[in-house]
Design an enzyme around this catalytic site. Structure first.
Site, mmCIF file in Angstrom:
data_model
loop_
_atom_site.group_PDB
_atom_site.id
_atom_site.type_symbol
_atom_site.label_atom_id
_atom_site.label_comp_id
_atom_site.label_asym_id
_atom_site.label_seq_id
_atom_site.Cartn_x
_atom_site.Cartn_y
_atom_site.Cartn_z
ATOM 1 N N SER A 88 56.487 23.011 22.811
ATOM 2 C CA SER A 88 56.468 21.547 22.767
ATOM 3 C C SER A 88 55.430 21.052 21.761
ATOM 4 O O SER A 88 55.552 21.328 20.575
ATOM 5 C CB SER A 88 56.254 20.979 24.171
ATOM 6 O OG SER A 88 56.447 19.581 24.178
ATOM 7 N N HIS A 198 61.797 16.290 26.667
ATOM 8 C CA HIS A 198 62.804 17.265 26.252
ATOM 9 C C HIS A 198 64.140 17.080 26.976
ATOM 10 O O HIS A 198 64.826 18.042 27.314
ATOM 11 C CB HIS A 198 62.274 18.698 26.412
ATOM 12 C CG HIS A 198 60.986 18.909 25.685
ATOM 13 N ND1 HIS A 198 60.910 18.850 24.311
ATOM 14 C CD2 HIS A 198 59.727 19.101 26.135
ATOM 15 C CE1 HIS A 198 59.639 19.021 23.952
ATOM 16 N NE2 HIS A 198 58.905 19.169 25.041
#
Length: 308
Positions: A88, A198
């Site tokens: 991430s 996400h």
């Protein structure tokens, strides 16, 4: 040894992170001193408590600054990784390490990313659960079954064998978890999170990030980067497109690690706190060494091990 650098994701921040490096190394001091953000980077990194730095708008630039500062120290020691990957926000540590963007400018970009992701998640009733012991297809089917209209559950992270994370609207995530328990999930572990990152709920954040990236000039990779959105090295994809896609699509970290190993990486350095990525790696191949770097002492120990 062919070394891969791994950069940890949100959740591995800790109060005071980077202070010991700042006090010991002139290059780290200069790095922090030269970065101007909407908040005092040094104050928030070194002095603010957990309940402050856990906020996404602060977490992401703080982590990125720490990761790039430590990477710079490795470079000073003549150690360049053979491949890089981050989870991430950790992916921004990777693209800076690969020479795609200047590390100081990357911290500013991380600040923008954290801000728009936090704004997109504001007021949202978020759920996130780690599912243990089931495959991606089974989990995807359960998420689709549990989703109702705009209240959706989606896969957000594929971390390692036997561990997939789902995220989205809290009720949908809870319904999906119940379905998965009935389908034989070993465990369904609720996680504390500040937004449905996400997933498709981050569409607005990804659009704003795309606009921001259009203002920044990227360079070609100097070393291979393994990207979350595709689970490996890019072919013809644009780097900016992959960063935009990453915000709103699952992090395919397991595939990243597997491809790095397949490409001959046989030792890893995790830059971050908590050893989470090391844990993922051990679920794939327990024999591959992974050194954790989170303090001056651990950095110096890692250097000795690598140079032996």
């Amino acid at each position: 040894m062919r070394i891969g650098f791994l950069y940890s994701g949100q959740g591995s921040q800790t109060p005071g992170m980077g202070r010991d490096f700042y006090e010991k190394f002139d290059s780290v001091k200069a790095f922090y001193d030269e970065i101007a953000l909407d908040f005092d980077l040094k104050e928030y990194s070194f002095e603010k408590p957990e309940e402050v730095i856990v906020q996404t708008r602060y977490t992401q630039p703080i982590m990125n600054a720490f990761q790039s500062a430590v990477t710079g120290l490795f470079k000073e020691e003549g150690i360049t990784p053979d491949g890089v990957c981050g989870l991430s926000i950790g992916e921004y540590g990777a693209v800076a390490a690969a020479g795609i963007i200047d590390p100081k400018e990357c911290v500013k970009l991380a600040e923008f990313r954290g801000k728009v992701m936090e704004e997109s998640a504001a007021g949202f009733n978020t759920g996130m659960t780690a599912i243990l012991g089931l495959d991606e297809n089974t989990i995807q089917a359960a998420c689709e079954k549990a989703s109702e209209g705009d209240n959706k559950a989606e896969i957000s992270n594929i971390n390692c064998p036997g561990q997939i994370v789902i995220s989205g609207e809290a009720g949908a995530v809870e319904r999906a978890s119940e379905i998965l328990k009935e389908n034989g999930a070993r465990k369904c572990i609720p996680l504390k999170v500040s937004g449905p990152f996400h997933t498709s709920y981050m569409e607005e954040a990804s659009r704003k990030l795309e606009e921001k990236l259009s203002e920044i000039e990227f360079q070609e990779e100097l070393i291979p980067v393994y990207y979350n959105a595709i689970g490996g090295k890019r072919e013809k994809q644009e780097i900016k497109d992959l960063l935009v896609e990453q915000v709103k699509s699952p992090v395919r970290f397991q595939e990243d690690l597997e491809e790095m190993i397949s490409d001959g990486i046989d030792g890893f350095v995790e830059i971050g706190f908590g050893g989470v990525l090391k844990g993922f790696l051990k679920r794939i191949d327990r024999k591959i060494p992974c050194y954790e770097v989170y303090s001056v002492e651990s950095f110096e120990e890692c250097l000795r091990s690598i140079k032996e």
